[in-house]
Design an enzyme around this catalytic site. Structure first.
Site, PDB file in Angstrom:
ATOM      1  N   LYS A 131       0.839  -1.200   0.000  1.00 34.64           N
ATOM      2  CA  LYS A 131       0.000   0.000   0.000  1.00 34.64           C
ATOM      3  C   LYS A 131       0.883   1.263   0.000  1.00 34.64           C
ATOM      4  CE  LYS A 131      -3.841  -2.218   2.475  1.00 34.64           C
ATOM      5  NZ  LYS A 131      -4.705  -2.108   3.677  1.00 34.64           N
TER       6      LYS A 131
ATOM      7  N   GLU B  35      -9.743  -9.931  -7.878  1.00 35.36           N
ATOM      8  CA  GLU B  35      -8.784  -8.826  -7.727  1.00 35.36           C
ATOM      9  C   GLU B  35      -7.669  -8.889  -8.774  1.00 35.36           C
ATOM     10  OE1 GLU B  35      -7.754  -9.116  -3.555  1.00 35.36           O
ATOM     11  OE2 GLU B  35      -9.734  -8.369  -2.948  1.00 35.36           O
TER      12      GLU B  35
ATOM     13  N   TYR C 126     -12.597  -2.068  -3.064  1.00 39.49           N
ATOM     14  CA  TYR C 126     -13.067  -2.072  -1.675  1.00 39.49           C
ATOM     15  C   TYR C 126     -14.592  -1.992  -1.582  1.00 39.49           C
ATOM     16  CZ  TYR C 126      -8.355  -1.755   0.368  1.00 39.49           C
ATOM     17  OH  TYR C 126      -7.062  -2.012   0.790  1.00 39.49           O
TER      18      TYR C 126
ATOM     19  N   ASN D  76      -1.646  -0.293   7.395  1.00 37.31           N
ATOM     20  CA  ASN D  76      -1.147  -1.652   7.673  1.00 37.31           C
ATOM     21  C   ASN D  76      -0.350  -2.250   6.507  1.00 37.31           C
ATOM     22  OD1 ASN D  76      -3.269  -2.217   5.999  1.00 37.31           O
ATOM     23  ND2 ASN D  76      -4.443  -3.419   7.475  1.00 37.31           N
TER      24      ASN D  76
ATOM     25  N   HIS E  39      -1.920  -5.314   1.295  1.00 37.29           N
ATOM     26  CA  HIS E  39      -3.212  -5.951   1.021  1.00 37.29           C
ATOM     27  C   HIS E  39      -2.955  -7.340   0.452  1.00 37.29           C
ATOM     28  CE1 HIS E  39      -7.219  -6.809  -0.481  1.00 37.29           C
ATOM     29  NE2 HIS E  39      -6.604  -7.265  -1.557  1.00 37.29           N
TER      30      HIS E  39
END
Ligand code: DGI
Length: 148
Positions: free
Chosen positions: A9, A126, A49, A112, A115
């Site tokens: 990310k 995805e 998302y 975090n 992904h």
């Protein structure tokens, strides 16, 4: 062979963790078959998302993931989805075990750093969202006979 979609990310890219993260998956024995540095358009972030639409953190999540470049990847291997989820650690870094990517390198749920698809079905969805067929490279990894 099972495939999964993994993405460093924007926080992981800025913190120069691409090499560290790629290295962990390489050393595990997984095979990289696609990768690109890209900035995610808002429309793609909203599709990616979609399951979180309506949740209190959704707007911040979409702005965060589109705020800077990400490193998008496709990896393959036996049970790669389950394995990479384990290697990433729990969603909230405060619950992620030391030794996992989130456990070792992150502090806060909305930063975090990585992904990863959470099921083979979401992996297929995805991978198709982020990569064209011609961006995935099928090749023999000769060391596989020492891994499997
Ligand atoms: O598949 P994961 O990334 O582990 O987790 P997820 O699909 O449930 O959530 C996607 C991302 O949304 C997650 O990596 C961080 C963010 N998120 C999830 N739950 C919360 C959250 N962000 C905030 N601020 N608060 C949450 O409760």
């Amino acid at each position: 062979m099972e495939k999964t979609f993994l993405m460093v990310k924007p926080d992981g890219v800025q913190r120069q963790l691409i090499g560290e993260i790629v290295g962990r998956f390489e050393r595990k024995g997984l095979q990289l078959i696609g990768a690109k540095l890209m900035t995610i358009p808002v429309s793609l972030a909203e599709q990616h998302y979609g399951e979180h639409k309506g949740k209190p953190f959704y707007d911040d999540l979409v702005s965060f993931i589109t705020s800077g470049p990400v490193f998008a990847m496709v990896w393959q291997g036996e049970n790669v989805v389950e394995l990479t989820r384990k290697m990433m650690g729990k969603t909230n870094p405060k619950d992620a075990e030391p030794g996992t990517i989130r456990g070792d390198y992150s502090m806060f749920v909305s930063k975090n750093i990585i992904h990863g698809s959470d099921s083979p079905e979401s992996a297929n969805r995805e991978v198709a969202l982020f990569f064209n067929e011609n961006e995935l490279v099928e090749y023999d990894k000769l060391i596989n006979s020492w891994i499997y």
